[in-house]
Design an enzyme around this catalytic site. Structure first.
Site, PDB file in Angstrom:
ATOM      1  N   SER A  64      41.874  49.674  33.573  1.00 12.48           N
ATOM      2  CA  SER A  64      40.721  49.302  34.016  1.00 12.48           C
ATOM      3  C   SER A  64      39.293  49.965  33.380  1.00 12.48           C
ATOM      4  O   SER A  64      38.296  49.731  33.537  1.00 12.48           O
ATOM      5  CB  SER A  64      40.245  49.562  35.339  1.00 12.48           C
ATOM      6  OG  SER A  64      41.051  48.332  36.207  1.00 12.48           O
ATOM      7  N   LYS A  67      37.158  48.269  31.299  1.00 12.93           N
ATOM      8  CA  LYS A  67      36.226  47.212  31.805  1.00 12.93           C
ATOM      9  C   LYS A  67      34.588  47.718  31.693  1.00 12.93           C
ATOM     10  O   LYS A  67      33.833  46.909  31.465  1.00 12.93           O
ATOM     11  CB  LYS A  67      36.315  46.908  33.451  1.00 12.93           C
ATOM     12  CG  LYS A  67      37.692  46.345  33.615  1.00 12.93           C
ATOM     13  CD  LYS A  67      37.869  46.465  35.408  1.00 12.93           C
ATOM     14  CE  LYS A  67      39.307  45.848  35.761  1.00 12.93           C
ATOM     15  NZ  LYS A  67      39.403  46.189  37.196  1.00 12.93           N
ATOM     16  N   TYR A 189      41.827  39.680  28.312  1.00 14.52           N
ATOM     17  CA  TYR A 189      41.760  40.901  29.547  1.00 14.52           C
ATOM     18  C   TYR A 189      43.148  41.856  29.531  1.00 14.52           C
ATOM     19  O   TYR A 189      43.223  43.012  29.485  1.00 14.52           O
ATOM     20  CB  TYR A 189      41.107  40.032  30.982  1.00 14.52           C
ATOM     21  CG  TYR A 189      41.489  40.892  32.053  1.00 14.52           C
ATOM     22  CD1 TYR A 189      40.702  41.871  31.998  1.00 14.52           C
ATOM     23  CD2 TYR A 189      42.614  40.957  32.864  1.00 14.52           C
ATOM     24  CE1 TYR A 189      40.558  42.854  33.223  1.00 14.52           C
ATOM     25  CE2 TYR A 189      42.811  41.868  34.022  1.00 14.52           C
ATOM     26  CZ  TYR A 189      41.809  42.710  34.032  1.00 14.52           C
ATOM     27  OH  TYR A 189      41.851  43.599  35.234  1.00 14.52           O
ATOM     28  N   TYR A 241      36.232  51.680  42.276  1.00 18.63           N
ATOM     29  CA  TYR A 241      36.649  50.713  43.315  1.00 18.63           C
ATOM     30  C   TYR A 241      36.101  50.819  44.603  1.00 18.63           C
ATOM     31  O   TYR A 241      34.877  51.209  44.894  1.00 18.63           O
ATOM     32  CB  TYR A 241      38.219  50.562  43.520  1.00 18.63           C
ATOM     33  CG  TYR A 241      38.805  50.497  42.252  1.00 18.63           C
ATOM     34  CD1 TYR A 241      38.668  49.913  40.933  1.00 18.63           C
ATOM     35  CD2 TYR A 241      39.838  51.621  41.763  1.00 18.63           C
ATOM     36  CE1 TYR A 241      39.523  49.908  39.788  1.00 18.63           C
ATOM     37  CE2 TYR A 241      40.466  51.778  40.613  1.00 18.63           C
ATOM     38  CZ  TYR A 241      40.216  50.853  39.550  1.00 18.63           C
ATOM     39  OH  TYR A 241      40.870  50.782  38.396  1.00 18.63           O
ATOM     40  N   VAL A 259      44.643  51.919  36.455  1.00 17.18           N
ATOM     41  CA  VAL A 259      45.857  52.082  37.082  1.00 17.18           C
ATOM     42  C   VAL A 259      47.055  52.688  36.138  1.00 17.18           C
ATOM     43  O   VAL A 259      48.054  53.225  36.559  1.00 17.18           O
ATOM     44  CB  VAL A 259      46.573  50.795  37.576  1.00 17.18           C
ATOM     45  CG1 VAL A 259      45.794  50.322  38.822  1.00 17.18           C
ATOM     46  CG2 VAL A 259      46.579  49.857  36.620  1.00 17.18           C
TER      47      VAL A 259
HETATM   48  N1  GLN Z   1      45.101  45.422  34.017  1.00 19.70           N
HETATM   49  C1  GLN Z   1      45.110  45.955  35.555  1.00 19.70           C
HETATM   50  C2  GLN Z   1      45.080  44.723  36.504  1.00 19.70           C
HETATM   51  O1  GLN Z   1      44.381  43.785  36.137  1.00 19.70           O
HETATM   52  C3  GLN Z   1      43.848  46.723  35.654  1.00 19.70           C
HETATM   53  C4  GLN Z   1      43.682  47.238  36.806  1.00 19.70           C
HETATM   54  C5  GLN Z   1      43.295  48.723  36.985  1.00 19.70           C
HETATM   55  O2  GLN Z   1      43.449  49.649  36.212  1.00 19.70           O
HETATM   56  N2  GLN Z   1      42.680  49.061  38.282  1.00 19.70           N
HETATM   57  O3  GLN Z   1      45.493  44.735  37.477  1.00 19.70           O
END
Ligand code: GLN
Length: 604
Positions: A64, A67, A189, A241, A259
């Site tokens: 993430s 992002k 993505y 988050y 994650v």
């Molecule tokens: N690729 C992961 C997902 O879409 C990214 C989530 C994350 O790092 N929080 O679930």
């Protein structure tokens, strides 16, 4: 020797290495293979220095954290308004993978949750012969300062199991937030999340954001300046988050976690932090990562809302031309006129970065001085940056002062000169040095107060030279017969630094400049003498080597007393030598007095 900064990182690493809380992500099957013991901490400074401890070169997937950066690319491709019409910037308070879309529009709350990130991916254009993922990879690689690649295993694993993200993709398609079949966007993505980075890469990406979008190691612009604040803002409000509020409260840094176990945090304008440790808490944030960042923020005082230094006013010191003058020697009457009227010229030395809070006190002072002065010189020598707001205000205040009959000039602008000129301030008020600016302002004042003031005094006879002010006709005649005549063309060196001092010069026509040689063809102007004045006395009297160069700056005629003549002069005409020495002593007194006034003005 170990830097105390590395020591802090080492202590934190030791403090949390044994912490066993949290769980490695396994909803993407391949991620479950991560080693829970991997643990790295890295700080990258805004000038590109890295402090590292632990597994800072271990690769893992960015997840993430990507992002935040791909949001920057979408903004560059589509502009702020367009992107905002598709993806909001409100913290959702929901988990990262929540199917949380605003009622009505169906727009995801923010680009940091999966829904927002997938929609953001859809905004990125394939262009210049590059696919979306190629552009994203290149963009993130520029931020990291090295080529990133995709972990194919993890990508495949997420693509095979990413049903929930697929569902989100179709919801976005349903609401018209993405305009095409979501399949390709989702694959992009998943690939973007599977880019491999190290903890050091994260820190450098953070430092790039801290450094207004320029990677401090490669010097390359990675993120357009105008969107850096947008990226940092969504990181600050939604980057962690459903723990974002608590994070900004406790740590106080825009950040993004993934994650894969990474956390990237930024202290804007100062540094980037990367932490890597795979075990996650319930929100999906690295457990050790959070602890390390909380402690780092406290121990190094990094909380953004508790700045440990406040910007200081940019006014370094201020004086007028009755206290400090340009380097040329002036005839006594002119000099006294400047003592009397020099307060019409104000010099303000500035320092540090010019931004609203540091420049505002300068503006206040300029407005105040406008009531007393006709000329104001702003010296930029110790200014290292000027932001757009200060430039605009500088231009406005320059215009208003001009309207009020006050001439504002700038000097020592160096590499900032271009910016200042581009703000609309004409070139002819930008001076290379304070000396040149002062001379120009002094001439303007002198032209008013001394109607017969001339910038270039006409040639004089020996009788008109200060050194011989008290000589009688017989003495002048002897000097006239015995003193050698020397002439020089403009640019010609009359005295060379280091040479023997066997001559005393009396200037009867033209002007000379005394220059301190700074090497590399650079020099500093120490003095300018014009017709009627003498130079070269210091080394002549104490028989030391010449301490500066003297160069003709016009057609020059000098009369010269050679050392043997000086030795004999007393025998030839008793009393003459004493008269000359007396005059030299008076001149040195004057200079010393002047120097004392300057020194006390400059010490303020
Ligand atoms: N690729 C992961 C997902 O879409 C990214 C989530 C994350 O790092 N929080 O679930």
């Amino acid at each position: 020797m170990k830097s105390p900064v590395s020591q802090v990182l080492k202590i934190l690493h030791d403090r949390y290495a044994a912490l066993r809380d949290g769980k490695v992500a396994d909803y993407i099957p391949e991620l479950s293979h991560a080693n829970p013991d991997h643990f790295g901490i890295c700080i990258a400074t805004r000038d590109g220095h890295l402090y590292e401890v632990g597994d800072t070169r271990q690769k893992f997937t960015i997840q993430s954290i990507s992002k935040a950066l791909s949001y920057g690319l979408a903004l560059e491709d589509r502009g702020e308004e367009h992107v905002l019409s598709r993806v909001g910037v409100e913290p959702s308070g929901d988990a990262f993978n929540a199917i949380s879309l605003k009622a009505g529009s169906g727009a995801p709350f923010n680009p940091m949750i999966n829904a927002g990130a997938i929609a953001t991916c859809g905004q990125i254009l394939a262009s210049g012969g590059q696919s979306r993922i190629e552009r994203i990879t290149a963009y993130l690689s520029r931020c990291a300062g090295g080529q990133l690649d995709i972990d194919q295993e993890i990508y495949r694993s997420e693509s095979e199991t990413g049903h929930r993200n697929r569902a989100i993709g179709w919801m976005l398609r349903n609401f018209g937030i993405i305009d095409e079949d979501p399949h390709d966007i989702l694959e992009t993505y998943f690939q973007q999340c599977s880019l491999r980075v190290t903890c050091a890469d994260l820190a450098v990406m953070g430092a790039t954001l801290a450094n207004q979008g320029v990677n401090p190691i490669t010097g390359e612009r990675a993120i357009a300046h105008e969107y850096v604040d947008n990226v940092l803002a969504v990181m600050a409000s939604s980057g962690m988050y459903d723990w974002s509020g608590e994070w900004i409260y406790r740590v106080g840094l825009p950040a993004k976690s993934g994650v894969g176990g990474g956390i990237l945090a930024v202290l804007p304008g100062q540094l980037g932090i990367g932490v890597f440790s795979p075990p996650l808490d319930e929100q999906g944030n690295s457990v050790r990562g959070i602890r390390v960042c909380m402690d780092l923020a406290r121990e190094l005082s990094l909380h953004m809302f508790n700045p440990s230094a406040v910007p200081q006013p940019a006014l370094r010191r201020s004086y007028n031309a009755a206290q400090v003058n340009s380097r040329r020697r002036l005839p006594a009457s002119t000099f006294h006129a400047l003592r009397r009227y020099g307060d019409r010229i104000r010099v303000m030395e500035l320092q540090g970065p010019l931004l609203f809070s540091t420049f505002e006190p300068v503006i206040r002072e300029l407005v105040k001085q406008a009531a007393y002065c006709q000329h104001i010189i702003l010296n930029f020598r110790y200014v290292f940056s000027v932001d757009a707001v200060s430039l605009r205000m500088l231009h406005e205040v320059w215009q208003q002062l001009a309207g009020a009959g006050v001439r504002l000039v700038c000097c020592h602008t160096g590499r900032l000169g271009k910016l200042i000129a581009a703000s609309g301030i004409p070139d002819d008020v930008l001076f290379f040095s304070e000396d040149a600016a002062l001379e120009s302002c002094e001439n303007a004042v002198l032209a008013k107060v001394l109607p017969d003031h001339v910038q270039q005094p006409p040639p004089v006879l020996l009788a008109g030279c200060t050194l011989f002010a008290n000589c009688d006709p017989a003495e002048l005649q002897l000097l006239n017969e015995r003193m050698e005549v020397k002439t020089y063309k403009p640019g010609e060196t009359i005295i060379q630094t280091g040479s023997r001092a066997d001559e005393l010069f009396v200037l009867t026509a033209g002007s000379v400049e005394v220059r301190l040689n700074l090497g590399n063809n650079r020099y500093q102007r120490l003095d300018v003498f014009s017709a009627g004045m003498s130079f070269g006395e210091l080394a002549f009297l104490d028989a030391s080597p010449r301490s500066a160069d003297v160069v003709a700056i016009a057609d020059v005629e000098c009369r010269v007393i050679q050392r043997p003549l000086f030795e004999d002069i007393g025998k030839l005409l008793p009393g003459l030598k004493a008269k000359i020495l007396n005059e030299i002593a008076l001149q040195l007194c004057d200079r010393l007095r002047q120097a004392n006034i300057e020194i006390s003005a400059l010490r303020n």
